[in-house]
Design an enzyme around this catalytic site. Structure first.
Site, PDB file in Angstrom:
ATOM      1  N   GLY A 291       0.796  -1.236   0.000  1.00  0.00           N
ATOM      2  CA  GLY A 291       0.000   0.000   0.000  1.00  0.00           C
ATOM      3  C   GLY A 291       0.822   1.275   0.000  1.00  0.00           C
ATOM      4  N   PHE A 294      -0.518   3.681  -2.800  1.00  0.00           N
ATOM      5  CA  PHE A 294      -1.866   4.058  -2.365  1.00  0.00           C
ATOM      6  C   PHE A 294      -1.790   5.135  -1.282  1.00  0.00           C
ATOM      7  CE2 PHE A 294      -5.638   3.632   0.181  1.00  0.00           C
ATOM      8  CZ  PHE A 294      -6.649   3.308  -0.711  1.00  0.00           C
ATOM      9  N   ILE A 407      -1.751  -8.324  -3.887  1.00  0.00           N
ATOM     10  CA  ILE A 407      -0.965  -8.841  -5.022  1.00  0.00           C
ATOM     11  C   ILE A 407      -1.861  -8.961  -6.247  1.00  0.00           C
ATOM     12  CG2 ILE A 407       0.262 -10.872  -5.890  1.00  0.00           C
ATOM     13  CD1 ILE A 407       1.318 -11.291  -3.001  1.00  0.00           C
ATOM     14  N   ARG A 408      -3.043  -9.483  -6.034  1.00  0.00           N
ATOM     15  CA  ARG A 408      -3.969  -9.657  -7.164  1.00  0.00           C
ATOM     16  C   ARG A 408      -4.371  -8.308  -7.753  1.00  0.00           C
ATOM     17  NH1 ARG A 408      -6.127 -14.671  -7.950  1.00  0.00           N
ATOM     18  NH2 ARG A 408      -4.989 -16.196  -6.692  1.00  0.00           N
ATOM     19  N   LEU A 409      -4.584  -7.335  -6.862  1.00  0.00           N
ATOM     20  CA  LEU A 409      -4.912  -5.990  -7.360  1.00  0.00           C
ATOM     21  C   LEU A 409      -3.763  -5.436  -8.190  1.00  0.00           C
ATOM     22  CD1 LEU A 409      -6.601  -4.187  -4.293  1.00  0.00           C
ATOM     23  CD2 LEU A 409      -7.592  -4.568  -6.551  1.00  0.00           C
ATOM     24  N   ARG A 494     -26.469  18.851  -1.927  1.00  0.00           N
ATOM     25  CA  ARG A 494     -26.920  20.142  -1.433  1.00  0.00           C
ATOM     26  C   ARG A 494     -28.315  19.956  -0.868  1.00  0.00           C
ATOM     27  NH1 ARG A 494     -26.180  24.445  -6.175  1.00  0.00           N
ATOM     28  NH2 ARG A 494     -27.022  25.909  -4.636  1.00  0.00           N
ATOM     29  N   HIS A 495     -28.731  20.896  -0.052  1.00  0.00           N
ATOM     30  CA  HIS A 495     -30.116  20.919   0.430  1.00  0.00           C
ATOM     31  C   HIS A 495     -31.069  21.044  -0.759  1.00  0.00           C
ATOM     32  CE1 HIS A 495     -29.841  25.120  -0.649  1.00  0.00           C
ATOM     33  NE2 HIS A 495     -28.650  25.124  -0.032  1.00  0.00           N
ATOM     34  N   ASN A 501     -32.703  30.534  -2.867  1.00  0.00           N
ATOM     35  CA  ASN A 501     -32.214  30.071  -4.173  1.00  0.00           C
ATOM     36  C   ASN A 501     -33.142  30.571  -5.273  1.00  0.00           C
ATOM     37  OD1 ASN A 501     -31.158  26.802  -2.925  1.00  0.00           O
ATOM     38  ND2 ASN A 501     -29.939  28.655  -3.245  1.00  0.00           N
ATOM     39  N   ARG A 546     -32.187  25.040   5.826  1.00  0.00           N
ATOM     40  CA  ARG A 546     -32.449  24.385   4.538  1.00  0.00           C
ATOM     41  C   ARG A 546     -31.853  22.972   4.484  1.00  0.00           C
ATOM     42  NH1 ARG A 546     -29.267  28.903   3.818  1.00  0.00           N
ATOM     43  NH2 ARG A 546     -27.394  28.866   2.517  1.00  0.00           N
ATOM     44  N   GLU A 567     -22.867  27.031   5.088  1.00  0.00           N
ATOM     45  CA  GLU A 567     -22.424  27.602   3.805  1.00  0.00           C
ATOM     46  C   GLU A 567     -21.373  28.689   4.029  1.00  0.00           C
ATOM     47  OE1 GLU A 567     -21.583  27.269   1.101  1.00  0.00           O
ATOM     48  OE2 GLU A 567     -23.041  27.744  -0.445  1.00  0.00           O
ATOM     49  N   SER A 591     -13.241  41.975  -7.336  1.00  0.00           N
ATOM     50  CA  SER A 591     -12.185  41.225  -6.621  1.00  0.00           C
ATOM     51  C   SER A 591     -12.540  39.750  -6.572  1.00  0.00           C
ATOM     52  CB  SER A 591     -12.020  41.687  -5.173  1.00  0.00           C
ATOM     53  OG  SER A 591     -11.836  43.035  -5.118  1.00  0.00           O
ATOM     54  N   HIS A 633     -24.020  22.564   1.520  1.00  0.00           N
ATOM     55  CA  HIS A 633     -24.228  23.717   0.643  1.00  0.00           C
ATOM     56  C   HIS A 633     -23.227  23.726  -0.505  1.00  0.00           C
ATOM     57  CE1 HIS A 633     -26.767  25.481   3.819  1.00  0.00           C
ATOM     58  NE2 HIS A 633     -25.941  24.809   4.604  1.00  0.00           N
TER      59      HIS A 633
HETATM   60  N1  LIG Z   1      -1.357   0.362   4.833  1.00  0.00           N
HETATM   61  C1  LIG Z   1      -1.676  -0.632   3.973  1.00  0.00           C
HETATM   62  N2  LIG Z   1      -1.375  -1.930   4.259  1.00  0.00           N
HETATM   63  C2  LIG Z   1      -1.712  -2.922   3.416  1.00  0.00           C
HETATM   64  N3  LIG Z   1      -2.359  -2.744   2.252  1.00  0.00           N
HETATM   65  C3  LIG Z   1      -2.695  -1.481   1.912  1.00  0.00           C
HETATM   66  C4  LIG Z   1      -2.371  -0.367   2.750  1.00  0.00           C
HETATM   67  N4  LIG Z   1      -2.824   0.748   2.160  1.00  0.00           N
HETATM   68  C5  LIG Z   1      -3.399   0.369   1.002  1.00  0.00           C
HETATM   69  N5  LIG Z   1      -3.332  -0.973   0.847  1.00  0.00           N
HETATM   70  C6  LIG Z   1      -3.838  -1.800  -0.264  1.00  0.00           C
HETATM   71  O1  LIG Z   1      -2.716  -2.260  -1.006  1.00  0.00           O
HETATM   72  C7  LIG Z   1      -3.038  -2.278  -2.394  1.00  0.00           C
HETATM   73  C8  LIG Z   1      -1.767  -2.255  -3.227  1.00  0.00           C
HETATM   74  O2  LIG Z   1      -1.154  -1.076  -2.920  1.00  0.00           O
HETATM   75  P1  LIG Z   1       0.042  -0.361  -3.689  1.00  0.00           P
HETATM   76  O3  LIG Z   1       0.023   1.017  -3.136  1.00  0.00           O
HETATM   77  O4  LIG Z   1      -0.032  -0.529  -5.143  1.00  0.00           O
HETATM   78  O5  LIG Z   1       1.291  -1.194  -3.112  1.00  0.00           O
HETATM   79  P2  LIG Z   1       2.826  -0.901  -3.151  1.00  0.00           P
HETATM   80  O6  LIG Z   1       3.014   0.500  -3.641  1.00  0.00           O
HETATM   81  O7  LIG Z   1       3.253  -1.075  -1.729  1.00  0.00           O
HETATM   82  O8  LIG Z   1       3.378  -1.933  -4.040  1.00  0.00           O
HETATM   83  C9  LIG Z   1      -3.934  -1.055  -2.528  1.00  0.00           C
HETATM   84  O9  LIG Z   1      -4.754  -1.156  -3.658  1.00  0.00           O
HETATM   85  C10 LIG Z   1      -4.717  -1.060  -1.251  1.00  0.00           C
HETATM   86  O10 LIG Z   1      -5.921  -1.809  -1.394  1.00  0.00           O
HETATM   87  O1  LIG Z   2     -19.275  30.803  -4.262  1.00  0.00           O
HETATM   88  P1  LIG Z   2     -20.520  30.927  -5.062  1.00  0.00           P
HETATM   89  O2  LIG Z   2     -20.408  30.457  -6.484  1.00  0.00           O
HETATM   90  O3  LIG Z   2     -21.077  32.301  -4.926  1.00  0.00           O
HETATM   91  O4  LIG Z   2     -21.504  29.835  -4.390  1.00  0.00           O
HETATM   92  C1  LIG Z   2     -21.822  29.902  -3.013  1.00  0.00           C
HETATM   93  C2  LIG Z   2     -23.261  30.362  -2.885  1.00  0.00           C
HETATM   94  O5  LIG Z   2     -24.122  29.280  -3.178  1.00  0.00           O
HETATM   95  C3  LIG Z   2     -25.375  29.460  -2.487  1.00  0.00           C
HETATM   96  C4  LIG Z   2     -26.500  29.619  -3.479  1.00  0.00           C
HETATM   97  O6  LIG Z   2     -26.319  30.715  -4.326  1.00  0.00           O
HETATM   98  O7  LIG Z   2     -25.450  28.337  -1.671  1.00  0.00           O
HETATM   99  P2  LIG Z   2     -26.803  27.634  -1.055  1.00  0.00           P
HETATM  100  O8  LIG Z   2     -27.416  26.889  -2.189  1.00  0.00           O
HETATM  101  O9  LIG Z   2     -26.381  26.766   0.095  1.00  0.00           O
HETATM  102  O10 LIG Z   2     -27.678  28.722  -0.596  1.00  0.00           O
HETATM  103  C5  LIG Z   2     -25.171  30.749  -1.638  1.00  0.00           C
HETATM  104  O11 LIG Z   2     -25.821  30.748  -0.414  1.00  0.00           O
HETATM  105  C6  LIG Z   2     -23.671  30.813  -1.511  1.00  0.00           C
HETATM  106  O12 LIG Z   2     -23.171  32.080  -1.170  1.00  0.00           O
END
Ligand SMILES: Nc1ncnc2c1ncn2[C@@H]1O[C@H](COP(=O)(O)OP(=O)(O)O)[C@@H](O)[C@H]1O
Ligand SMILES: O=P(O)(O)OC[C@H]1O[C@@](CO)(OP(=O)(O)O)[C@@H](O)[C@@H]1O
Length: 681
Positions: A291, A294, A407-409, A494-495, A501, A546, A567, A591, A633
């Protein structure tokens, strides 16, 4: 539809759904809210169950309402809060149905809307394409790592490898290219008497490793350089008498794209003098299929999301580019001198590239290889001396079943076996390769290290740390302690559409529109169906109505309100339309348009602020083993989604998170996958 509120005195002994229908209180203050009218000063009177409103006037007009009470169990906390709110404000209680944590009752068999019998939902029917993560195929994390610069120079680097990097993000990005990437507003630092704080000559001591490194610039350098959390030797006192300032280019190079804790730690490190080297190398150690890649990819994603400039260097990618993908197990024998030389060479090339990048300002390099002998690690430590601090991150696994699965993965995913059509032959070759490594493997006992031992088996795992200090290493340990591989879905939505809105007003705390209410019901059905085979799950909302109302038709799961899920705070613009902001505050509007990521609403928040406050939410989502439904949100979900989809910070404010759509993030042994469901047209 009229809504009756009344307040129950705290002396009330029992107030459950059964006592609700015959309240022992003789008199409870009541108010009545209708579509166009609010009546206060009424009383709910005892057994008669009528609400009387004396409107005064000459005729002493009295309105009498017959009341039918239907209530869920009310918690003592709700009662107390309700009473407090009444006393404080002499207003009807605004406490809404759900306390901070509530467990809604099981599904009411008589309630048609909620019973599973009424569920006709075919989940697949609502599936829509996902913009970023491919739903079915997972890209192997090693393919997304840094492209070898050193090999590029010698002409070995191939074009097809370059294009595979970052594939899942860039090919579907929906980003406004006018984005900028600075965050100066977060770094207005006022230091009372800098001359007393900094005493800088040409060298700065790096206490952690006891080495000295030259300052990059000396004379005439102005301003505060921020090291993004791992300490830096770049801070100098302003040479002029003016307060600390930075030039545009210096700011761009040195400022982190981060706010809150990350920025505070960076500035504090600077003010107290550099405690650590300016860059940090996390060097993975472990046998194949433990891993490492990963974990390296996941850590990279987390650190980048927090605003630390981080890169993942995979030595396997260098090896494949230089020596091809078809090396057999023999290549990895410790007694094969050519193989050993070739492997050390590509490791050194990758390390060189990583150090060069750090010297250009890179903060955290993640060096991903087996690094399984002391000799190899010594070579890396020598190369890093005076340039970056090294922390070894060793992944150990003693569970044979997990190793076999891994290993299989690997045979399925690794480009090493992409051209091997015989799965069994690949398996045998990989097992011999592993045996070659096992013969010479030396666990880490030197330097600073973090050992992850059996962290994925779900029981008995542990993290051992040695000689770890500093802000960023501490955060890395905390993150790793909380991660695991238990497959589970995280549903983000989102709600339902709110009244604000509909009016195009931002922020606020309004209830749902008609179609928002329909979504809430559909969502409840969806959640019930999607999670029906899960032993448990939880529903998280913000503290704004909401989201709480959207969650209310969902039964049978604990609901938790998080203030961190509220939000983005639009500060003085809260409640305005974008048009009104443009008209009345054109500078603010411009801005924000220029730099939506770091723009902070006056007395409100920026997207970078939002990301910082969401860090505990991410840690908790990583730590949870059961499914979680997050009802929040637009801005908040953009930030959360960016973490899972590994989207760059500058894209965050522009990510599409439409209303009435569920984003399902599937966490699992191969990483993160995504599905989207659109419940309404
Ligand atoms: N801490 C860990 N111990 C054992 N297996 C892990 C761990 N973290 C992730 N894995 C699993 O090991 C699989 C193979 O990991 P990979 O990162 O390709 O191995 P390596 O780089 O050590 O050869 C991952 O797809 C994941 O399911
Ligand atoms: O950063 P932007 O694109 O303005 O989006 C955030 C905005 O989305 C909104 C809707 O316009 O969220 P929400 O649906 O939770 O009300 C605003 O309340 C909020 O300020």
């Amino acid at each position: 539809m009229w809504e009756l509120s009344f307040v129950v005195p705290p002396t009330t002994k029992r107030w459950t759904s059964s006592s609700c229908s015959s309240p022992s209180t003789a008199l409870a203050p009541a108010s009545l809210r209708g579509p166009d009218r609010l009546l206060t000063g009424g009383n709910l009177e005892g057994d008669a169950r009528t609400a009387l409103f004396r409107l005064g006037g000459e005729e002493e007009e009295v309105l009498v309402y017959k009341v039918f009470i239907k209530s869920d169990i009310i918690s003592p906390f709700d009662l107390a809060a309700s009473w407090r709110a009444y006393q404080e404000n002499l207003q009807p209680s605004t406490v809404r149905g759900i306390p901070d944590v509530s467990i809604s009752a099981g599904i009411d068999a008589g309630n048609e809307n909620c019973s599973s019998a009424s569920l006709e939902l075919d989940l697949e029917h609502y599936l829509v394409p996902s913009p970023a993560l491919a739903g079915s195929s997972v890209v192997y994390a090693a393919n997304l790592t840094e492209n070898p610069r050193s090999l590029g120079r010698t002409g070995v680097f191939s074009k097809s490898d370059a294009s595979s990097s970052g594939l899942h993000v860039s090919s579907h990005s929906c980003v406004d290219s006018s984005d900028h990437f600075t965050s100066r507003k977060d770094f207005e630092v006022i230091i009372p008497d800098p001359s007393k704080v900094f005493r800088v000559s040409g060298m700065v001591e790096s206490k952690s490793v006891g080495t000295f490194s030259p300052l990059q610039k000396q004379d005439g350098q102005r301003g505060l350089f921020v090291d993004r959390g791992v300490g830096s030797s770049r801070l100098v006192r302003s040479a002029s008498a003016s307060p600390f300032t930075t030039s545009e280019s210096e700011t761009k190079k040195a400022m982190p794209a981060a706010a809150g804790a990350v920025a505070a730690a960076a500035v504090a490190d600077q003010m107290l003098g550099p405690k650590e080297d300016s860059s940090l190398a996390i060097v993975l150690v472990g046998l194949p299929a433990r891993g490492k890649t990963f974990t390296a990819a996941k850590l990279t994603r987390y650190l980048r999301w927090l605003g630390h400039e981080t890169k993942h260097f995979n030595v396997g990618k260098y090896r494949r580019l230089k020596h091809g993908v078809n090396q057999s197990a023999d290549f990895f024998r410790a007694d094969n001198p050519e193989g050993m030389e070739a492997r050390n060479e590509v490791a050194a090339l990758a390390m060189e590239d990583m150090i060069s990048w750090m010297q250009e300002g890179g903060q955290v390099g993640i060096f991903d290889a087996t690094n399984s002998t002391r000799q190899r690690r010594n070579m890396l430590m020598k190369m890093a001396e005076g340039k970056c601090k090294i922390i070894f991150l060793e992944t150990l696994c003693n569970d044979e079943r997990i190793i076999e699965r891994n290993i299989r993965l690997k045979i399925q995913q690794s480009p090493d076996y992409a051209e091997e059509s015989d799965f069994e032959a690949g398996l045998q070759d990989f097992k011999s390769r592993l045996a070659n490594y096992e013969k010479v493997y030396e666990p880490v006992e030197e330097g600073s290290y973090i050992k992850m031992i059996d962290m994925v088996s779900g029981h008995g795992g542990q993290i051992q740390v040695n000689n770890i200090s500093g802000y960023l290493p501490g955060r890395i340990v905390f993150f790793l302690v909380n991660t695991h591989l238990t497959p589970r879905p995280i549903l983000l939505t989102r709600h339902g559409e709110s009244r604000d809105n509909v009016r195009g007003r931002i922020g606020g705390d309004t209830v749902l529109s008609g179609s928002g209410e329909i979504y809430a019901k559909k969502l409840a059905n969806f959640v019930e169906k999607r999670l029906k085979s899960e032993r448990t799950a939880s529903i998280w909302t913000s503290t704004l109505q909401r989201t709480i109302i959207t969650a209310s038709p969902i039964f049978g799961f604990p609901k938790i309100q998080w203030r961190a899920l509220d939000e983005i705070n639009a500060g003085v613009c809260d409640g305005m339309t974008y048009e009104e902001i443009k008209r009345n505050m054109p500078e603010e509007y411009e801005s924000r348009k220029k730099d939506k990521l770091s723009y902070r609403y006056p007395r409100g928040e920026s997207y970078l602020d939002v990301i910082q406050r969401l860090e505990p939410v991410i840690i908790e989502l990583e730590r949870q083993r059961a499914p979680v439904v997050v009802i929040s949100h637009q801005a908040v979900l953009r930030a959360l989604y960016a973490y899972f989809a590994d989207r760059p910070l500058k894209e965050v404010p522009h990510i599409e998170v439409p209303l009435h759509t569920i984003i399902e993030i599937q966490m699992g042994v191969t990483g993160v996958q995504e599905k989207r469901y659109k419940l309404m047209d």
